[in-house]
Design a protein around this motif. Structure first.
Motif, PDB file in Angstrom:
ATOM      1  N   ILE A  37      -5.998  67.736  63.204  1.00 33.77           N
ATOM      2  CA  ILE A  37      -5.665  66.892  64.362  1.00 33.77           C
ATOM      3  C   ILE A  37      -6.758  67.018  65.430  1.00 33.77           C
ATOM      4  O   ILE A  37      -7.169  68.127  65.769  1.00 33.77           O
ATOM      5  CB  ILE A  37      -4.302  67.325  64.973  1.00 33.77           C
ATOM      6  N   ALA A  38      -7.211  65.885  65.946  1.00 29.67           N
ATOM      7  CA  ALA A  38      -8.231  65.897  67.006  1.00 29.67           C
ATOM      8  C   ALA A  38      -7.619  65.387  68.310  1.00 29.67           C
ATOM      9  O   ALA A  38      -6.840  64.429  68.315  1.00 29.67           O
ATOM     10  CB  ALA A  38      -9.408  65.013  66.614  1.00 29.67           C
ATOM     11  N   VAL A  39      -7.988  66.017  69.399  1.00 27.41           N
ATOM     12  CA  VAL A  39      -7.520  65.575  70.710  1.00 27.41           C
ATOM     13  C   VAL A  39      -8.729  65.459  71.633  1.00 27.41           C
ATOM     14  O   VAL A  39      -9.383  66.450  71.938  1.00 27.41           O
ATOM     15  CB  VAL A  39      -6.506  66.581  71.322  1.00 27.41           C
ATOM     16  N   THR A  40      -9.040  64.248  72.041  1.00 25.69           N
ATOM     17  CA  THR A  40     -10.224  64.062  72.887  1.00 25.69           C
ATOM     18  C   THR A  40      -9.834  63.986  74.361  1.00 25.69           C
ATOM     19  O   THR A  40      -8.656  64.070  74.702  1.00 25.69           O
ATOM     20  CB  THR A  40     -10.965  62.761  72.512  1.00 25.69           C
ATOM     21  N   GLU A  41     -10.855  63.772  75.197  1.00 18.50           N
ATOM     22  CA  GLU A  41     -10.614  63.749  76.652  1.00 18.50           C
ATOM     23  C   GLU A  41      -9.779  62.555  77.084  1.00 18.50           C
ATOM     24  O   GLU A  41      -9.206  62.576  78.174  1.00 18.50           O
ATOM     25  CB  GLU A  41     -11.962  63.765  77.389  1.00 18.50           C
ATOM     26  N   ILE A  42      -9.674  61.524  76.241  1.00 25.69           N
ATOM     27  CA  ILE A  42      -8.936  60.332  76.692  1.00 25.69           C
ATOM     28  C   ILE A  42      -7.474  60.318  76.230  1.00 25.69           C
ATOM     29  O   ILE A  42      -6.752  59.369  76.512  1.00 25.69           O
ATOM     30  CB  ILE A  42      -9.623  59.009  76.265  1.00 25.69           C
ATOM     31  N   ARG A  43      -7.020  61.342  75.541  1.00 23.85           N
ATOM     32  CA  ARG A  43      -5.599  61.408  75.182  1.00 23.85           C
ATOM     33  C   ARG A  43      -4.814  61.900  76.396  1.00 23.85           C
ATOM     34  O   ARG A  43      -5.005  63.027  76.866  1.00 23.85           O
ATOM     35  CB  ARG A  43      -5.368  62.359  74.002  1.00 23.85           C
ATOM     36  N   SER A  44      -3.925  61.060  76.883  1.00 23.26           N
ATOM     37  CA  SER A  44      -3.149  61.422  78.081  1.00 23.26           C
ATOM     38  C   SER A  44      -1.986  62.328  77.711  1.00 23.26           C
ATOM     39  O   SER A  44      -1.588  62.426  76.548  1.00 23.26           O
ATOM     40  CB  SER A  44      -2.620  60.154  78.747  1.00 23.26           C
ATOM     41  N   LYS A  45      -1.449  62.983  78.723  1.00 21.96           N
ATOM     42  CA  LYS A  45      -0.275  63.844  78.520  1.00 21.96           C
ATOM     43  C   LYS A  45       0.861  63.017  77.901  1.00 21.96           C
ATOM     44  O   LYS A  45       1.549  63.471  76.980  1.00 21.96           O
ATOM     45  CB  LYS A  45       0.154  64.416  79.876  1.00 21.96           C
ATOM     46  N   GLU A  46       1.040  61.790  78.385  1.00 20.51           N
ATOM     47  CA  GLU A  46       2.124  60.930  77.870  1.00 20.51           C
ATOM     48  C   GLU A  46       1.902  60.636  76.383  1.00 20.51           C
ATOM     49  O   GLU A  46       2.853  60.652  75.589  1.00 20.51           O
ATOM     50  CB  GLU A  46       2.180  59.605  78.652  1.00 20.51           C
ATOM     51  N   GLN A  47       0.654  60.352  76.021  1.00 24.15           N
ATOM     52  CA  GLN A  47       0.363  60.071  74.598  1.00 24.15           C
ATOM     53  C   GLN A  47       0.624  61.297  73.736  1.00 24.15           C
ATOM     54  O   GLN A  47       1.164  61.191  72.632  1.00 24.15           O
ATOM     55  CB  GLN A  47      -1.107  59.629  74.441  1.00 24.15           C
ATOM     56  N   ILE A  48       0.232  62.459  74.240  1.00 24.02           N
ATOM     57  CA  ILE A  48       0.430  63.689  73.460  1.00 24.02           C
ATOM     58  C   ILE A  48       1.929  63.982  73.327  1.00 24.02           C
ATOM     59  O   ILE A  48       2.421  64.301  72.237  1.00 24.02           O
ATOM     60  CB  ILE A  48      -0.313  64.881  74.118  1.00 24.02           C
ATOM     61  N   ASP A  49       2.649  63.809  74.418  1.00 19.23           N
ATOM     62  CA  ASP A  49       4.105  64.040  74.367  1.00 19.23           C
ATOM     63  C   ASP A  49       4.761  63.088  73.358  1.00 19.23           C
ATOM     64  O   ASP A  49       5.620  63.492  72.563  1.00 19.23           O
ATOM     65  CB  ASP A  49       4.730  63.825  75.753  1.00 19.23           C
ATOM     66  N   ALA A  50       4.335  61.814  73.404  1.00 22.68           N
ATOM     67  CA  ALA A  50       4.925  60.822  72.487  1.00 22.68           C
ATOM     68  C   ALA A  50       4.578  61.160  71.035  1.00 22.68           C
ATOM     69  O   ALA A  50       5.417  61.024  70.128  1.00 22.68           O
ATOM     70  CB  ALA A  50       4.411  59.422  72.840  1.00 22.68           C
ATOM     71  N   PHE A  51       3.343  61.636  70.838  1.00 30.09           N
ATOM     72  CA  PHE A  51       2.890  62.030  69.493  1.00 30.09           C
ATOM     73  C   PHE A  51       3.756  63.171  68.967  1.00 30.09           C
ATOM     74  O   PHE A  51       4.226  63.143  67.819  1.00 30.09           O
ATOM     75  CB  PHE A  51       1.421  62.460  69.576  1.00 30.09           C
ATOM     76  N   VAL A  52       3.981  64.165  69.811  1.00 33.71           N
ATOM     77  CA  VAL A  52       4.740  65.346  69.394  1.00 33.71           C
ATOM     78  C   VAL A  52       6.184  64.964  69.070  1.00 33.71           C
ATOM     79  O   VAL A  52       6.746  65.399  68.057  1.00 33.71           O
ATOM     80  CB  VAL A  52       4.665  66.458  70.474  1.00 33.71           C
ATOM     81  N   SER A  53       6.758  64.104  69.908  1.00 30.98           N
ATOM     82  CA  SER A  53       8.158  63.775  69.609  1.00 30.98           C
ATOM     83  C   SER A  53       8.260  62.879  68.372  1.00 30.98           C
ATOM     84  O   SER A  53       9.215  62.983  67.597  1.00 30.98           O
ATOM     85  CB  SER A  53       8.873  63.182  70.826  1.00 30.98           C
ATOM     86  N   ALA A  54       7.258  62.008  68.151  1.00 27.47           N
ATOM     87  CA  ALA A  54       7.259  61.202  66.922  1.00 27.47           C
ATOM     88  C   ALA A  54       7.136  62.106  65.696  1.00 27.47           C
ATOM     89  O   ALA A  54       7.814  61.906  64.677  1.00 27.47           O
ATOM     90  CB  ALA A  54       6.109  60.201  66.956  1.00 27.47           C
ATOM     91  N   LEU A  55       6.284  63.117  65.807  1.00 23.30           N
ATOM     92  CA  LEU A  55       6.108  64.039  64.686  1.00 23.30           C
ATOM     93  C   LEU A  55       7.399  64.807  64.422  1.00 23.30           C
ATOM     94  O   LEU A  55       7.783  65.039  63.265  1.00 23.30           O
ATOM     95  CB  LEU A  55       4.948  65.010  64.988  1.00 23.30           C
ATOM     96  N   GLN A  56       8.069  65.164  65.499  1.00 24.28           N
ATOM     97  CA  GLN A  56       9.336  65.878  65.353  1.00 24.28           C
ATOM     98  C   GLN A  56      10.331  65.034  64.552  1.00 24.28           C
ATOM     99  O   GLN A  56      11.014  65.541  63.657  1.00 24.28           O
ATOM    100  CB  GLN A  56       9.908  66.207  66.736  1.00 24.28           C
ATOM    101  N   GLU A  57      10.348  63.723  64.857  1.00 18.84           N
ATOM    102  CA  GLU A  57      11.262  62.823  64.119  1.00 18.84           C
ATOM    103  C   GLU A  57      10.858  62.722  62.647  1.00 18.84           C
ATOM    104  O   GLU A  57      11.709  62.747  61.753  1.00 18.84           O
ATOM    105  CB  GLU A  57      11.232  61.425  64.745  1.00 18.84           C
ATOM    106  N   VAL A  58       9.559  62.637  62.392  1.00 16.57           N
ATOM    107  CA  VAL A  58       9.084  62.495  61.014  1.00 16.57           C
ATOM    108  C   VAL A  58       9.394  63.759  60.205  1.00 16.57           C
ATOM    109  O   VAL A  58       9.728  63.691  59.015  1.00 16.57           O
ATOM    110  CB  VAL A  58       7.569  62.189  60.996  1.00 16.57           C
ATOM    111  N   LEU A  59       9.303  64.891  60.864  1.00 13.36           N
ATOM    112  CA  LEU A  59       9.507  66.160  60.158  1.00 13.36           C
ATOM    113  C   LEU A  59      10.992  66.506  60.000  1.00 13.36           C
ATOM    114  O   LEU A  59      11.343  67.367  59.194  1.00 13.36           O
ATOM    115  CB  LEU A  59       8.800  67.307  60.897  1.00 13.36           C
ATOM    116  N   ALA A  60      11.822  65.814  60.768  1.00 16.92           N
ATOM    117  CA  ALA A  60      13.250  66.171  60.778  1.00 16.92           C
ATOM    118  C   ALA A  60      13.903  65.914  59.420  1.00 16.92           C
ATOM    119  O   ALA A  60      13.524  64.991  58.712  1.00 16.92           O
ATOM    120  CB  ALA A  60      13.976  65.389  61.865  1.00 16.92           C
TER     121      ALA A  60
END
Lengths: 443, 125
Positions: A420-443
C-alpha cells in the motif's frame, strides 16, 4: 494526434513533388506476397472525425482511472501532486517539438534545462554528477550494473530480492544478453541483511526498497567494500528529499525513477530514468552530460554537450550501452517540478507522505490489519490480510479504491500480502474512507 | 616538424617503444599527439594483462576523436602510468617522457618490422 485530412488533389500534389505516380509506388519495394490485400482485414467502415471521437470516448469511458478511484497503489509509480506550471512549461512548442538537442547554437534553452536537471539530480542523491537522463528506473539500474562489470572486470552482480521485481527482470534480460551472472540475495523481515557479494562487480539495493522499508546503506557499503564491489543504490528521489542521501553513505552509483517528480502516471510511460555517480566513473557512464562554459572572448554563458559516450558517435563498436536518445521532455518535467517546489517544498512533500503513511498504518492497525514488516518505512508498506490480496484489491475497486499491489504474483507465499502506498495528496478523509471500506471487505 | 627521438622504435600506428632490460616502455609519438590535439582521457589496461603484437591495449581520447592504441611488442603489462588518469595533458606536453603509457615485460620475439626513426619520419609527414 490531430485529425488532418487531405484531398485527392493534395495527395497528387505531394506525389508529384517526389516524382511518384501513386501511393502504391511508394511501397513497390515490398514484395507483393507480404502486402495485405485490400479488404482482407476485418475492419469496420471509416468514421468521420466527430463520430470517431464519440466512439473512442465511449470505449475510453470503460477504463477506471484516478479521476474515479482513490489510489493507494504505488510500487514504483506514484500518485503525487503535479504543479500546473509543469504542464504549462513542457507543452511549449520549443520544448515539446525538440528531439534530443545536439546543436548548442540552436538549443541553448534546452541544454540549460538539462544542465539544471543534472545538477539537481546529483544534489538530491548526494553524488558528484548525473547524466542527462535514461529511459526509466529499471533500465538505469541495469545499465549501472553493466557499467560496474566493466569497471571491475567481473561477471557477477548481486541484487537484493527487495529490489523492484520488474527492475530485476530488466536486469536479468540485460545480463543474460552479455553473459553476466545475476545472484539474488534474500530479504529478511523486509530488508536485506546478508550480502554474499564475493567476486561480484556490484551489489544493488533499493532505498526505500520495494516493500517501502528503509535499507541499511551503511551495512550495504561495508559488504560492497569487503567484496571489492561497487554499491549501486536504486533511490526514490522524493524519499531522498528527507532521508540521508545515498551519496552520504558512499554509494558509487545511484539510479532511480523520476516519475514521482512531476510526471503523470501513465500505462508504462512516459517516464524518466535518473542516473548519478561518483566523478571517477564519469568515463564509463551511459548517456551524456551537458556542461556549462563561458565564451572565449567575453562573459556570456554557453551550454554544450560535454561528454557523449560511444554509443552514438565515433566508436559505436565499443559501446557498452544501447541508450541512444534520452527522455529530455520528461527530464524537463522533473526539472520544472524541482524548481517549482524548491528544497523546502520537496522536503514538505516527503514529510507529508511519511505523516500520511503513519496515519494510515495506525488506522489500519486500529481495525486489526497486520503490518508485515517491523522496520522503518517511507510512503509505502506491506500488510498481511486474512484473505487473498487479489480478491481484496478487486473488491476495493468496487468501493472506489485502488487498494495497492497484491504481492503473490512476485513473491512465493505472499498471496495475502498487499503493498500500500500513501502519498502527500491522500487526505485524512480519504484514508479514513479507505480503512473503513477495507474493514467491510475483510468482514 | 615533429620530434622523433633517434633512440626509439616506432609503429605505423604512431606508438613509440623503448626496450631496456627486457621491459618495453610504450607511448605515442609527438606527431600523433599533435594530430590528436588536446588529449582529454587515456584508457589503459590493468597490470597483468597479456598482449600479443597488434592487440589493442587502450585508447586515447582527444577533443576531436578517440584512437585505439596497439601493442608494438608481445608480453605482459607490468606497469601503467597512473598519472595520466588525472593529467592526460602529459601526453601532449611530454609524449616521450612523463606522457608514457605502459611498460610491458617482453615475453617473445620483438617484431622485426618496427620502424626506425628515419622510416617513421617518412610516415609522420
Amino acid at each position: 494526434m490531430p485529425y488532418v485530412p487531405h484531398t485527392e488533389t493534395d495527395t497528387q500534389d505531394m506525389l508529384a513533388v517526389i516524382g511518384s505516380h501513386s501511393i502504391d509506388d511508394l511501397f513497390r519495394e515490398i514484395p507483393a506476397n507480404l502486402k495485405v490485400a485490400p479488404g482482407s482485414l476485418n475492419l469496420p467502415p471509416a468514421l468521420d472525425e466527430h463520430r470517431l471521437m464519440a466512439h473512442l470516448t465511449e470505449i475510453a469511458s470503460k477504463n477506471l482511472d484516478c479521476t474515479k478511484l482513490v489510489s493507494f497503489l504505488g510500487a514504483g509509480i506514484y500518485d503525487r501532486y503535479i504543479p500546473a506550471t509543469v504542464g504549462a512549461v513542457i507543452s511549449r512548442g520549443e520544448f515539446l517539438t525538440a528531439y534530443t538537442p545536439y546543436q548548442p547554437e540552436a538549443s541553448q534553452g534546452y541544454l540549460q534545462t538539462i544542465y539544471e536537471f543534472q545538477t539537481m539530480v546529483a544534489e538530491l542523491y548526494g553524488m558528484d554528477l548525473a547524466n542527462a537522463s535514461m529511459y526509466d528506473g529499471a533500465t538505469s539500474m541495469a545499465e549501472a550494473a553493466i557499467m560496474a562489470t566493466g569497471i571491475k572486470g567481473r561477471e557477477k552482480v548481486v541484487v537484493s530480492e527487495a529490489v523492484h521485481p520488474h527492475y530485476r527482470q530488466v536486469l536479468a534480460t540485460y545480463c543474460w544478453s552479455i553473459g553476466i551472472d545475476v545472484v539474488t540475495v534474500p530479504a529478511k523481515d523486509g530488508v536485506t541483511t546478508e550480502w554474499n557479494a564475493a567476486d561480484s562487480a556490484c551489489i544493488i539495493v533499493q532505498y526505500p526498497n520495494f516493500f517501502g522499508c528503509i535499507e541499511d546503506l551503511a551495512a550495504a557499503r561495508k559488504a560492497a567494500d569487503e567484496a571489492g564491489a561497487l554499491l549501486i543504490v536504486v533511490a526514490d528521489p522524493i524519499a531522498c528529499a528527507l532521508l540521508r542521501s545515498p551519496g552520504s553513505y558512499g554509494a558509487d552509483v545511484v539510479v532511480g525513477e523520476g516519475q514521482p517528480m512531476g510526471i503523470a502516471m501513465g500505462l508504462g510511460g512516459p517516464v524518466v530514468g535518473l542516473f548519478a555517480c561518483k566523478k571517477e566513473y564519469v568515463r564509463h557512464i551511459p548517456g551524456r552530460i551537458v556542461g556549462k562554459t563561458k565564451e572565449l572572448h567575453g562573459d556570456k554563458i554557453g551550454y554544450v554537450m560535454t561528454l557523449r559516450t560511444r554509443e552514438q558517435d565515433i566508436r559505436r563498436e565499443k559501446a557498452t550501452s544501447n541508450i541512444c536518445t534520452n527522455e529530455a521532455l520528461m527530464a524537463l518535467a522533473a526539472t520544472v517540478y524541482m524548481i517549482a517546489l524548491g528544497k523546502n517544498g520537496m522536503t514538505q512533500v516527503a514529510t507529508s507522505s511519511v505523516r500520511n503513511t503513519q496515519y494510515a498504518i495506525s488506522a489500519l492497525k486500529g481495525i486489526g490489519v497486520k503490518v508485515k514488516f517491523g522496520g522503518k518505512v517511507f510512503g509505502e508498506f506491506v500488510v498481511s490480510l486474512p484473505k487473498n490480496a487479489t480478491q481484496v484489491r478487486d473488491a476495493m475497486i468496487e468501493k472506489g479504491f485502488l487498494a495497492g499491489l497484491p504481492l503473490g504474483t512476485y513473491y512465493d507465499g505472499m498471496d495475502n500480502d498487499l503493498l500500500i502506498a500513501v502519498t502527500e495528496i491522500r487526505s485524512k478523509e480519504q484514508i479514513d474512507a479507505f480503512v473503513s471500506a477495507l474493514q467491510e471487505v475483510l468482514a | 616538424m615533429s620530434n622523433i627521438p633517434s633512440d626509439l622504435k616506432y609503429t605505423k600506428s604512431h606508438e613509440w617503444v623503448r626496450v631496456e632490460g627486457g621491459v618495453a616502455t610504450i607511448g605515442i609519438s609527438d606527431f600523433a599527439q599533435s594530430e590528436l590535439g588536446d588529449v582529454v582521457y587515456v584508457d589503459l589496461p590493468s597490470v597483468g594483462k597479456v598482449l600479443a603484437v597488434g592487440d589493442i591495449f587502450g585508447s586515447v581520447e582527444s577533443v576531436k576523436t578517440v584512437s585505439d592504441l596497439y601493442a608494438p611488442v608481445p608480453g605482459e603489462v607490468v606497469e601503467v602510468n597512473g598519472a595520466l588518469a588525472n593529467e592526460s595533458q602529459l601526453v601532449n606536453d611530454d609524449p616521450y617522457g612523463d606522457g608514457w603509457m605502459i611498460k610491458i615485460r617482453v615475453t617473445a620475439e620483438i617484431p622485426g618490422d618496427l620502424l626506425t626513426p628515419e622510416a617513421y619520419g617518412a610516415v609522420a609527414q
